[in-house]
Design an enzyme around this catalytic site. Structure first.
Site, PDB file in Angstrom:
ATOM      1  N   CYS A   1      -0.230   3.350  -2.714  1.00 22.70           N
ATOM      2  CA  CYS A   1      -1.281   2.897  -3.610  1.00 22.70           C
ATOM      3  C   CYS A   1      -1.049   1.268  -3.759  1.00 22.70           C
ATOM      4  O   CYS A   1      -2.228   0.536  -3.800  1.00 22.70           O
ATOM      5  CB  CYS A   1      -1.375   3.554  -4.755  1.00 22.70           C
ATOM      6  SG  CYS A   1      -2.029   5.189  -4.622  1.00 22.70           S
TER       7      CYS A   1
ATOM      8  N   HIS B   1      -4.813   9.962  -3.731  1.00 20.86           N
ATOM      9  CA  HIS B   1      -4.220   9.357  -4.962  1.00 20.86           C
ATOM     10  C   HIS B   1      -5.344   8.878  -5.830  1.00 20.86           C
ATOM     11  O   HIS B   1      -6.191   8.304  -5.190  1.00 20.86           O
ATOM     12  CB  HIS B   1      -3.090   8.408  -4.874  1.00 20.86           C
ATOM     13  CG  HIS B   1      -1.849   8.922  -4.398  1.00 20.86           C
ATOM     14  ND1 HIS B   1      -0.393   8.222  -4.366  1.00 20.86           N
ATOM     15  CD2 HIS B   1      -1.627  10.433  -3.801  1.00 20.86           C
ATOM     16  CE1 HIS B   1       0.425   9.257  -4.012  1.00 20.86           C
ATOM     17  NE2 HIS B   1      -0.323  10.460  -3.314  1.00 20.86           N
TER      18      HIS B   1
ATOM     19  N   CYS C   1       1.997   4.235  -6.982  1.00 22.41           N
ATOM     20  CA  CYS C   1       3.333   4.480  -5.720  1.00 22.41           C
ATOM     21  C   CYS C   1       3.047   3.314  -4.539  1.00 22.41           C
ATOM     22  O   CYS C   1       2.355   2.676  -4.611  1.00 22.41           O
ATOM     23  CB  CYS C   1       2.894   5.780  -5.221  1.00 22.41           C
ATOM     24  SG  CYS C   1       1.544   5.853  -4.178  1.00 22.41           S
TER      25      CYS C   1
ATOM     26  N   GLU D   1      -5.689   5.963  -7.225  1.00 18.53           N
ATOM     27  CA  GLU D   1      -5.945   4.533  -7.235  1.00 18.53           C
ATOM     28  C   GLU D   1      -6.796   4.510  -6.046  1.00 18.53           C
ATOM     29  O   GLU D   1      -7.692   3.825  -5.753  1.00 18.53           O
ATOM     30  CB  GLU D   1      -4.724   3.739  -6.923  1.00 18.53           C
ATOM     31  CG  GLU D   1      -3.850   3.842  -8.326  1.00 18.53           C
ATOM     32  CD  GLU D   1      -2.785   4.958  -8.342  1.00 18.53           C
ATOM     33  OE1 GLU D   1      -2.906   5.913  -7.819  1.00 18.53           O
ATOM     34  OE2 GLU D   1      -1.620   4.602  -8.855  1.00 18.53           O
TER      35      GLU D   1
HETATM   36 ZN    ZN Z   1      -0.499   6.381  -5.003  1.00 19.08          ZN
END
Ligand code: ZN
Length: 156
Positions: free
Chosen positions: A86, A53, A83, A55
């Protein structure tokens, strides 16, 4: 406003990621003392890595750049509310602030499961969609005991 400039940068990375067909619509940047130190873009499909992801990618790059495993005093700007994975990584990294543009509702409308996973965490373990089975063994505590007696450990 400084925050708005970095926020727009994160959103631009997300947009570019989609337009160049490199991954999901997510981008992030990390800032330290007012200076950009890393960027991250969603690379889940490009890397076949469900943890890639934006991040997490930005955190990895910032840690590599600073040559340390915590980002104390740094700020994260992400194109969308993090999310659960993260958010956990952000806490482990000890970031100082999280700035976000889109919300988890926006992500859900675009077909991403952030809200579903957040909801799973609120359920008792036995009610979650992925069974989680506790199997204590006779050596369960050996790693913790070894850790507590390790004189050269690097705490985090
Ligand atoms: Zn994430």
């Amino acid at each position: 406003m400084r925050e708005e400039i970095f926020m727009k940068m994160a959103v631009d990375i997300a947009l570019e990621n989609v337009l160049t067909n490199r991954g999901g619509p997510f981008g992030a940047v990390i800032v330290r003392n007012g200076h950009l130190i890393s960027i991250g873009r969603n690379q889940v499909t490009a890397k076949n890595d469900p943890t890639a992801h934006a991040e997490v990618e930005a955190i990895r790059a910032a840690c590599k750049y600073l040559n340390r495993y915590q980002l104390t005093g740094c700020e994260l700007y992400t194109s969308c509310e993090p999310c659960p994975m993260c958010l956990g990584a952000i806490y482990w990294a000890r970031l100082k602030y999280i700035y976000y543009a889109g919300t988890s509702q926006d992500a859900a409308q675009a077909g991403f499961e952030d809200q579903y996973i957040y909801h799973q965490f609120t359920l008792p373990k036995q009610k979650r969609s992925i069974p989680m089975i506790h199997i204590p063994t006779d050596n369960t505590y050996e790693p913790f005991n070894a850790w507590s007696h390790q004189p050269h450990k690097k705490g985090y």
